[in-house]
Write a protein that holds these residues in place. Structure first.
Motif, PDB file in Angstrom:
ATOM      1  N   MET A 377       0.791  -1.224   0.000  1.00 50.06           N
ATOM      2  CA  MET A 377       0.000   0.000   0.000  1.00 50.06           C
ATOM      3  C   MET A 377       0.826   1.278   0.000  1.00 50.06           C
ATOM      4  SD  MET A 377      -1.446   0.221   3.884  1.00 50.06           S
ATOM      5  CE  MET A 377      -0.335   0.272   5.287  1.00 50.06           C
ATOM      6  N   SER A 378       2.131   1.230   0.185  1.00 54.36           N
ATOM      7  CA  SER A 378       3.058   2.363   0.329  1.00 54.36           C
ATOM      8  C   SER A 378       3.290   2.628   1.805  1.00 54.36           C
ATOM      9  CB  SER A 378       2.596   3.645  -0.381  1.00 54.36           C
ATOM     10  OG  SER A 378       1.671   4.372   0.389  1.00 54.36           O
ATOM     11  N   ALA A 379       4.301   3.431   2.084  1.00 57.91           N
ATOM     12  CA  ALA A 379       4.654   3.730   3.473  1.00 57.91           C
ATOM     13  C   ALA A 379       3.570   4.571   4.124  1.00 57.91           C
ATOM     14  CB  ALA A 379       5.982   4.475   3.506  1.00 57.91           C
ATOM     15  N   GLY A 380       3.524   4.522   5.451  1.00 59.87           N
ATOM     16  CA  GLY A 380       2.589   5.373   6.165  1.00 59.87           C
ATOM     17  C   GLY A 380       1.840   4.633   7.254  1.00 59.87           C
ATOM     18  N   PRO A 381       0.952   5.339   7.950  1.00 56.19           N
ATOM     19  CA  PRO A 381       0.184   4.726   9.032  1.00 56.19           C
ATOM     20  C   PRO A 381      -0.667   3.564   8.538  1.00 56.19           C
ATOM     21  CG  PRO A 381      -0.021   7.128   9.060  1.00 56.19           C
ATOM     22  CD  PRO A 381       0.654   6.767   7.775  1.00 56.19           C
ATOM     23  N   GLU A 382      -0.849   2.588   9.394  1.00 52.95           N
ATOM     24  CA  GLU A 382      -1.658   1.426   9.041  1.00 52.95           C
ATOM     25  C   GLU A 382      -3.130   1.829   8.915  1.00 52.95           C
ATOM     26  OE1 GLU A 382      -0.475  -1.679   8.478  1.00 52.95           O
ATOM     27  OE2 GLU A 382       1.538  -0.863   8.722  1.00 52.95           O
ATOM     28  N   PRO A 383      -3.882   1.167   8.055  1.00 48.71           N
ATOM     29  CA  PRO A 383      -5.324   1.453   7.945  1.00 48.71           C
ATOM     30  C   PRO A 383      -6.046   0.993   9.197  1.00 48.71           C
ATOM     31  CG  PRO A 383      -4.749  -0.480   6.643  1.00 48.71           C
ATOM     32  CD  PRO A 383      -3.455   0.096   7.123  1.00 48.71           C
TER      33      PRO A 383
END
Length: 477
Positions: A377-383
């Motif tokens: 999904m790309s880097a970043g906070p988890e859904p």
């Protein structure tokens, strides 16, 4: 057309400068970057990125391979896992290579410097990379509060560039204190500093040179800025795109129409600002180094919650046209291309394009069909929920006016495209399973590739405090 070789330009190597406008989609670029389009000698109107976020897209730009082939993606963000010999740079014999990047991923922290002779990194609080800054000093001392500032002032005065060191802090203070009102942000997000640093590299470089610049101004968070054309942004000074996180914007029960209306104004004004900065920059570069071809493109675009974006936001878990359809312009190339080329061009062939231009040629980089790919999904906070869906692997293939998209959960969708409608797609059919032609472009099945990528996941890079701060600001941490 099949472009021809220009024997006059082929008589000596050309300098090539690639300018990457991070997060700029083709339709907004066409509307707001008028100066660059007038300056350009060639516009490839049907260029597609190989992936939909920074890390895999940059690796594909330099290797000509898809993310599942070069191995740099959501589960491995380190560029130095790829040897320089695997990039097109190894074929630029005798060239000086440099980069200037405002992107926290396109940095030494993630090994991007391993490919280049020199890499200067720019961030809003450290605009003069040759000088020190409060961020840099903060990494070297445990001091806090007023003691930290005293320590910084001591180091700034003793630095080889004391004035620039103090300027770094002044710009950093303005960036931090004015980005949320009550007045408009007083400094840009690095565009002016990137071109200034690039000009210094060009002045210092032995020729021929290859340069790469990444400008992050169009990336979130977006804020009104005093340097933007006020007629393009009727937005409150305190407005910020970060009032919602990406997962709130993905909530299908909310369309956030007013938010998107304001955000698109600021996004467009940002592109128009970069258009002014880069047009002036291009003129200066060509005045000082006339045997230079400038390539302008974007690593990926941005979803704006539109129907053609499948109502998605930013650049998470998608291979939409808003993400993959990007600008590609040539300024001062050798003769051979038409002023407008409307056949498909892929970022997978950027290396061939750069090498051809360096040799005074206009290589045939056109394709009838082309692929793109996203591994995770790309880097970043988890859904907040449905992790498996958002982290799925996605592939697509373009074939004429049709784009077929499929994922590792066995969903398949067919979209209709229109060459006259930039960054647009319309869903025409949904089904299950993998297209029979997957093996024509991909070495492994999508399920096998996703499993292998997760199994080979590497440890996260050691991130210093300044990089960590910047990644948080960009929404990646």
């Amino acid at each position: 057309m099949v472009p021809s070789k220009n024997p006059t330009d082929a008589s000596r190597p050309r300098n090539v400068l690639v300018v990457c406008l991070d997060t700029v989609r083709a339709d907004f670029f066409a509307e707001y970057a008028k100066r660059l389009q007038r300056l350009a000698d060639v516009s490839f109107t049907q260029c597609r990125a190989a992936s939909s976020w920074t890390v895999p897209s940059h690796a594909s730009l330099f290797t000509g391979k898809l993310p599942s082939e070069h191995g740099v993606h959501t589960h491995n963000r380190r560029f130095d896992s790829i040897d320089r010999e695997e990039t097109f740079l190894t074929d630029l014999d005798g060239y000086t290579t440099f980069g200037v990047s405002a992107n926290a991923f396109v940095s030494p922290t993630y090994g991007f410097d391993s490919w280049l002779d020199e890499l200067s990194t720019i961030e809003p609080k450290h605009r003069y990379p040759e000088a020190t800054s409060l961020n840099e000093v903060g990494q070297r001392t445990d001091a806090t509060g007023g003691t930290k500032y005293i320590e910084y002032l001591k180091r700034a005065v003793k630095h080889d560039h004391p004035v620039l060191s103090l300027k770094n802090t002044a710009f950093g203070f303005l960036h931090e204190t004015t980005k949320t009102g009550p007045i408009r942000k007083q400094v840009d997000d690095g565009a002016s500093a990137v071109v200034r640093s690039a000009e210094q590299h060009i002045e210092d470089a032995s020729v021929p040179f290859f340069g790469f610049c990444n400008l992050m101004d169009a990336h979130t968070p977006l804020h009104p800025c005093q340097w933007f054309d006020s007629s393009l942004q009727q937005v409150p000074n305190s407005w910020s795109s970060s009032q919602y996180d990406v997962w709130e914007l993905m909530d299908e029960s909310e369309r956030h129409d007013e938010y998107w209306h304001l955000r698109e104004q600021v996004y467009g004004a940002t592109i128009e600002y970069m258009d002014r900065v880069l047009t002036d920059f291009a003129h200066r570069v060509l005045d000082s180094a006339p045997n230079t071809t400038i390539v302008v493109t974007a690593d990926h675009g941005e979803n704006h919650g539109r129907e053609a974006d499948d109502f998605l936001a930013n650049h998470k878990s998608s291979l939409s046209e808003g993400l993959l359809h990007v600008p590609l312009l040539l300024i001062n190339p050798p003769d051979g291309y038409e002023s407008v080329e409307d056949e498909y061009v892929s970022h997978l062939d950027l290396g061939d394009l750069v090498l051809g231009l360096a040799n005074g040629e206009t290589p045939d980089v056109f394709r009838d069909r082309l692929p793109a790919e996203l591994v995770g999904m790309s880097a970043g906070p988890e859904p907040p929920s449905n992790q498996e869906y958002w982290d799925r692997m996605i592939r697509c293939v373009y074939d004429g006016a049709t784009k077929t998209v499929w994922d590792s959960l066995e969903n398949r969708t067919e979209y209709e495209l229109d060459r006259d409608r930039l960054s647009w797609q319309e869903k025409v059919e949904t089904d299950e399973g993998t297209p029979t032609g997957e093996s024509e472009f991909f070495d492994t099945t999508i399920g096998e590739a996703k499993t292998a990528a997760k199994d080979e996941k590497t440890d996260e890079a050691a991130v210093d405090s300044a990089t960590e701060s910047r990644l948080k600001e960009l929404g990646y941490l």
